[in-house]
Design an enzyme around this catalytic site. Structure first.
Site, mmCIF file in Angstrom:
data_model
loop_
_atom_site.group_PDB
_atom_site.id
_atom_site.type_symbol
_atom_site.label_atom_id
_atom_site.label_comp_id
_atom_site.label_asym_id
_atom_site.label_seq_id
_atom_site.Cartn_x
_atom_site.Cartn_y
_atom_site.Cartn_z
ATOM 1 N N GLN A 178 78.208 -8.965 70.201
ATOM 2 C CA GLN A 178 77.254 -7.929 70.606
ATOM 3 C C GLN A 178 76.283 -7.610 69.473
ATOM 4 O O GLN A 178 75.730 -6.511 69.405
ATOM 5 C CB GLN A 178 78.008 -6.666 71.035
ATOM 6 N N SER A 179 76.047 -8.581 68.600
ATOM 7 C CA SER A 179 75.177 -8.342 67.445
ATOM 8 C C SER A 179 73.735 -8.005 67.857
ATOM 9 O O SER A 179 73.086 -8.756 68.589
ATOM 10 C CB SER A 179 75.177 -9.602 66.572
#
Ligand SMILES: *Cc1c(COP(=O)(O)O)cnc(C)c1O
Length: 334
Positions: free
Chosen positions: A72-73
């Site tokens: 989920q960067s």
């Protein structure tokens, strides 16, 4: 000061505004620097750093950018879209923790056409530099030239982005007629904090940058921020600072760990959404903002009328936590 050439990716300057209803009694006014509004798909703090990092990529004429982060960067999502905007190819080396949702940033990465490899968390942690290098090598073998961008674009090149933001903030302070002594941000890979501290030192401004860690600890970030600044100095031997960069990292608010928000942290984000119409994210700004409130309640950082919190973005990160928000909202109703 000669600034390196950058590519224009962010909508700048961003707003600085005071929280009207939310705050701590007998504490400084809290102002938000709205770096959640640097764009839409390229929003958040990473895009300021990418302006310089991808500026270098364009200058070098590379075909592909390889970078890394969690599934989920925000950094990887911003990189994927920025590369698409610039006609560059991107490969994201992502850390798979097994229980993460495929919506949010991960969906966006794929929509932007980034190539992705997913690696189990253990392998990622133990072998990240090897993974990046071997990924780059695969593309070089195919005749592409590659630039590897480190985690969060936090290095001596990326810090230019937040050094520039420090100058933007000084201009904001003049416009808003405030003189804060502290600028506070969430710290995850250190580049935002390092860049701000560097920029204020370049400008000779007596402002300390307080990073609220969302992972690791104080010692790690004192060293990481120092390393990013040293890397900047190494790359720019001709540039002299008028002052010593002032920064400090607080590690008391990591809580349950990186990307593991507590109910209290999520509740603060709900309160801010409802009282100010501002969306904090669960991984970085929600945690750090709650940390700031705790510090102010303990009368720390209260020796000025105003304090500034940099909203570094992360909005797409709320979706993987949908069920947690829903649980908190329904328990508040009953
Ligand atoms: C990456 C990130 C941070 C942390 O910034 P660093 O420069 O990596 O320390 C803070 N907030 C958000 C939303 C981020 O995505």
């Amino acid at each position: 000061m000669k600034w390196p050439e950058k590519v224009s990716l962010a909508r700048l300057p961003t707003l600085l505004h005071k929280l009207e209803r939310f705050g701590v009694p007998d504490a400084p006014n809290i102002w938000l620097k709205r770096d959640d509004l640097t764009g839409f798909v390229c929003s958040g703090n990473k895009v300021r750093k990418l302006e310089f990092v991808l500026g270098e990529a364009v200058k070098q004429g590379v075909d592909r950018v390889v970078t890394c982060g969690g599934m989920q960067s925000n950094h990887c999502r911003a990189t994927a879209f920025a590369c698409a905007q610039l006609g560059l190819k991107a490969h994201l080396v992502l850390r798979d923790t097994g229980r993460q949702c495929t919506s949010g940033n991960y969906l966006l990465d794929q929509m932007a056409g980034a190539d992705i490899s997913l690696h189990p968390a253990k392998e990622y942690q133990a072998r990240l530099s090897v993974l990046l290098e071997s990924t780059a090598e695969t593309y070089r073998d195919r005749g592409e030239s590659v630039l590897i961008v480190p985690t969060g674009a936090s290095d001596g090149l990326g810090v230019w982005g937040y050094a520039a933001a420090a100058f933007e903030l000084l201009n904001d302070f003049e416009q808003c007629e405030i003189s804060p002594r502290y600028v506070v941000c969430a710290t995850g890979s250190g580049g935002t904090q390092a860049g701000l501290a560097l920029g204020f030192a370049m400008a000779g401004a007596d402002i300390e940058v307080i990073g609220i860690a969302v992972c690791d600890d104080e010692l790690y970030f004192q060293q990481k921020v120092a390393r990013d600044i040293a890397d900047w100095q190494c790359r720019n031997p001709g540039l002299k600072l008028d002052a010593v960069p002032k920064y400090r990292t607080l590690d008391g608010y990591v809580g349950q760990g990186y990307a593991k928000p507590s109910d209290e942290e999520l509740s603060v984000a709900l309160e801010v959404a409802r009282s100010e119409g501002v969306l904090l994210d669960p991984v970085y700004t929600g945690k750090a903002f709650r940390g700031l409130l705790c510090e102010l309640r303990h009368k720390r950082f209260c020796d000025a009328e105003d304090i500034v919190f940099v909203h570094t973005g992360g909005g797409f990160g709320v979706f993987p936590f949908e069920s947690d928000y829903r649980r908190l909202m329904s328990s508040a109703e009953s």
